[in-house]
Motif scaffolding. Structure first.
Motif, PDB file in Angstrom:
ATOM      1  N   GLU A  30       0.815  -1.211   0.000  1.00  0.00           N
ATOM      2  CA  GLU A  30       0.000   0.000   0.000  1.00  0.00           C
ATOM      3  C   GLU A  30       0.852   1.266   0.000  1.00  0.00           C
ATOM      4  O   GLU A  30       0.520   2.249  -0.674  1.00  0.00           O
ATOM      5  CB  GLU A  30      -0.919  -0.016   1.223  1.00  0.00           C
ATOM      6  N   ARG A  34       0.584   4.120  -2.834  1.00  0.00           N
ATOM      7  CA  ARG A  34       0.245   5.498  -2.455  1.00  0.00           C
ATOM      8  C   ARG A  34       1.322   6.475  -2.916  1.00  0.00           C
ATOM      9  O   ARG A  34       1.010   7.581  -3.356  1.00  0.00           O
ATOM     10  CB  ARG A  34       0.052   5.617  -0.947  1.00  0.00           C
ATOM     11  N   ARG A  38       0.637   9.478  -5.333  1.00  0.00           N
ATOM     12  CA  ARG A  38       0.965  10.831  -4.882  1.00  0.00           C
ATOM     13  C   ARG A  38       1.949  11.512  -5.831  1.00  0.00           C
ATOM     14  O   ARG A  38       1.859  12.714  -6.093  1.00  0.00           O
ATOM     15  CB  ARG A  38       1.523  10.793  -3.452  1.00  0.00           C
ATOM     16  N   THR A 144      -6.166  10.851  -3.311  1.00  0.00           N
ATOM     17  CA  THR A 144      -4.979   9.989  -3.244  1.00  0.00           C
ATOM     18  C   THR A 144      -5.337   8.630  -2.669  1.00  0.00           C
ATOM     19  O   THR A 144      -4.987   7.582  -3.236  1.00  0.00           O
ATOM     20  CB  THR A 144      -3.878  10.643  -2.380  1.00  0.00           C
ATOM     21  N   LEU A 145      -6.023   8.636  -1.551  1.00  0.00           N
ATOM     22  CA  LEU A 145      -6.395   7.377  -0.893  1.00  0.00           C
ATOM     23  C   LEU A 145      -7.347   6.556  -1.750  1.00  0.00           C
ATOM     24  O   LEU A 145      -7.197   5.332  -1.858  1.00  0.00           O
ATOM     25  CB  LEU A 145      -7.010   7.664   0.479  1.00  0.00           C
ATOM     26  N   ALA A 148      -5.392   5.032  -4.712  1.00  0.00           N
ATOM     27  CA  ALA A 148      -4.538   3.933  -4.240  1.00  0.00           C
ATOM     28  C   ALA A 148      -5.389   2.706  -3.923  1.00  0.00           C
ATOM     29  O   ALA A 148      -5.019   1.576  -4.283  1.00  0.00           O
ATOM     30  CB  ALA A 148      -3.731   4.369  -3.024  1.00  0.00           C
TER      31      ALA A 148
END
Length: 168
Positions: A30, A34, A38, A144-145, A148
């Protein structure tokens, strides 16, 4: 527009990761995913800011963002040829591509769905620039989250809706 991403572009996206991941960029990690998302977001935001300040033509910004999205498409589908990227069976058009196509309702071939999702993400980022700073930072973090999560095969958690709105 160049349809094949160059390896230097892809390598630049992965450059900060080896120190954090001891030489391996595992696409099941993860943190790695991410950081890649990002990095794409930061590149997109920088391009949009340059356009706003007249330092870059809009078409050039769009081409640059598309090149980065195309590069990440090849990374996430394991076709980049970069040896320190660890892929899994999930990283295929039949798995990840189909998941993105269904979850985000993309009207693109499965082998282009990472790129398509990232372009839609960039569109959302462009709209987030209009928000006040605090709201913008929250929105960028949420995007972003969510992105991802999607690349890891998880539908975003917080809402029933996916924040990456593709209706534009």
């Amino acid at each position: 527009m160049d349809s094949k991403p160059s390896k230097p572009i892809i390598a630049a996206l992965l450059e900060p990761l080896p120190v954090l991941t001891q030489g391996q960029n595992d696409l099941a990690d993860e943190g790695v995913v991410r950081l890649l998302v990002r990095g794409f977001i930061d590149l997109s935001l920088a391009a949009f800011q340059e356009v706003l300040h007249k330092g870059l033509a809009e078409d050039d910004a769009i081409d640059g963002i598309n090149r980065q999205a195309t590069a990440l498409n090849s990374v996430f589908f394991g076709t980049s040829g970069i040896s320190n990227v660890v892929t899994h069976p999930w990283n295929s058009p039949e798995q990840l591509g189909a998941f993105l196509k269904d979850t985000v309702a993309l009207d693109f071939p499965e082998d282009d769905c990472v790129r398509a999702m990232l372009i839609h993400l960039a569109t959302q980022l462009m709209h987030a620039l209009r928000l006040p700073d605090e709201d913008r930072n929250e929105e960028v973090e949420a995007l972003t989250l969510d992105a991802a999560d999607l690349l890891l095969g998880r539908a975003p958690q917080d809402d029933d809706e996916i924040d990456i709105d593709i209706s534009m």
